[in-house]
Design an enzyme around this catalytic site. Structure first.
Site, PDB file in Angstrom:
ATOM      1  CB  THR A 123      -0.920   0.017   1.225  1.00 57.84           C
ATOM      2  OG1 THR A 123      -1.697  -1.174   1.232  1.00 57.84           O
ATOM      3  CG2 THR A 123      -1.847   1.220   1.189  1.00 57.84           C
ATOM      4  CB  CYS A 263      -4.745  -2.082   7.008  1.00 55.12           C
ATOM      5  SG  CYS A 263      -3.901  -3.480   6.248  1.00 55.12           S
TER       6      CYS A 263
END
Length: 429
Positions: A123, A263
């Protein structure tokens, strides 16, 4: 490319064998020859013995897989399709820490050959793959993007601890540096993903899609946390309010809690960093991050207030915290907000014991400065169930009463014991 991989005329590599990389490597290894690379030799040794260091996969997940585990970067030269799945954390100033990603990119760049593909799963903020990673690949390899090699971005969607939404059952976003690469990358991933493929129009779109998935959850949970603070002042149970509101068909079901992990608690900072770089200061996203990052301290301070109101002496009080990982039923302690609760309580000279059936005491000691206890006492002034591990769900009030003082406070952070605690002083978010 896919035909050659399936025929094992070419090999696929996965760089970074954590909770994201290992499942990908093993799934591809059921169809083709895979090189699994990780810089930590001790982890590699465990995987050679069919042991997942992240404790997410059982030994049978390794069976029937054509995979070579290695920590030798030179072995990557044998591969033609590289998948990079290394962590992208934040530093102590909540800024993106790209060191693992850029280091992995250099490693791949040294192994890159004409005709190779590199797909990033880590990410990042929109533009990172093309602006930060591609120049390194070109520099290390002496090759040119789209002339000699291709790149793509396919964001990971692994949910640790979730045995239902596993890799092959989650729709996969893919993207490529040109039309041809997009199709090749789609074909390769489609060979293992049963849920289907969504091809994004560009790498930046794919990067942005991933980062807003967790940003959206972060902002919504922050709203629930803020509501819990407000409702607490009104002596209203937040979970009862949400249960009532949830009867409307379009009410979104989010709940208050400690937002940690790698996350939801991290990805929004990548987006706000890029926004700041472009001259825009995010208000909603940063506001949500502030609320969620402060919840550990809020929980601890509320416990102290409850203890005082019950007549407990704070200096030297004993508190048991149940759960240390960032979420239930996982062993991962990264960015766990339980540490904030521990540190805040200790600042009041409270003795804090921590237990967790999944976490490693050594890892906690190394990361946060405290370990796990072996034996639970029977005179806690407060018990905080911070993480809803399955081992805790079936516990009843009699058990908690047996380990607490009469003036004790029972804290059920996520409300799983609501309606089941009658005699103890009870509080939840």
């Amino acid at each position: 490319m896919l035909k050659e991989l399936i025929a094992k005329e070419k090999k696929l590599s996965v760089i970074g064998l954590g909770y994201v990389g290992l499942p990908i490597a093993l799934e591809f290894a059921r169809k083709m020859s895979v090189i699994g690379f990780d810089i930590k030799e001790d982890r590699v040794e465990l995987m050679r013995k069919n042991i997942d260091p992240s404790k997410e996969l059982e030994a049978d997940a390794f069976e029937g897989c054509d995979i070579t585990f290695t920590s030798n970067a030179a072995d990557l030269k044998e591969a033609n399709f590289h998948v990079v799945a290394v962590p992208t954390p934040i530093n102590s100033h909540n800024l993106p820490d790209l060191k693992p990603l850029l280091s992995a990119t250099r490693t791949v760049g040294k192994a890159l050959k004409k005709g190779d593909y590199v797909v990033f799963e880590s990410t990042v903020y929109p533009g990172c793959t093309e602006d930060d990673c591609v120049p390194i690949l070109e520099e290390e390899s002496g090759l040119k993007l789209n002339t000699d090699f291709k790149v793509g971005f396919s964001p990971e969607r692994i949910n640790p601890g979730d045995k239902e939404h596993t890799l092959t059952k989650i729709l996969k976003i893919v993207s490529g540096s040109d039309e041809e690469s997009g199709q090749v990358i789609e074909d390769v991933y489609a060979s293992i993903i049963k849920a289907g493929i969504f091809k994004a129009s560009s790498i930046k779109v794919a990067e942005a899609a991933k980062i807003i998935e967790n940003t959206q959850r972060d902002v919504n949970i922050a709203l629930m946390n803020e509501l819990s603070i407000i409702f607490n002042r009104m002596n209203i149970n937040t979970f009862e309010v949400l249960e009532a509101a949830g009867t409307k068909w379009n009410f979104l079901r989010f709940f208050p809690g400690l937002v940690g992990g790698h996350c939801i608690g991290v990805d929004p900072y990548y987006l706000t960093y890029k926004a700041s770089e472009l001259g825009y200061h995010s208000k909603i996203i940063t506001g949500g991050r502030f609320i969620n990052d402060s919840m550990g301290g809020y929980v601890a301070k509320t416990v102290v207030k409850k203890l005082i109101s019950n007549g407990n002496k704070i200096n030297g009080a004993k508190v048991l915290i149940m759960g240390a990982t960032f979420k239930e039923n996982v062993s991962d302690i990264r960015n766990s907000k339980v540490a904030d609760v521990v540190n805040e309580l200790k600042s009041f000279s409270i003795d804090v014991d921590v237990i967790d059936p999944h976490a490693s005491s050594e890892e906690l000691l190394h990361e946060y400065g405290y370990g796990l206890i072996d034996v639970v006492s029977d005179k806690y002034n407060a018990v905080i169930v911070a993480v809803n591990h399955q081992e805790y769900v079936s516990l009843n009030e009699d058990y908690f009463k047996s380990i607490m003082t009469k003036e004790g406070v029972f804290v059920d952070v996520k409300g799983i014991y609501r309606g089941k605690i009658k005699d103890l002083t009870y509080w939840s978010l």
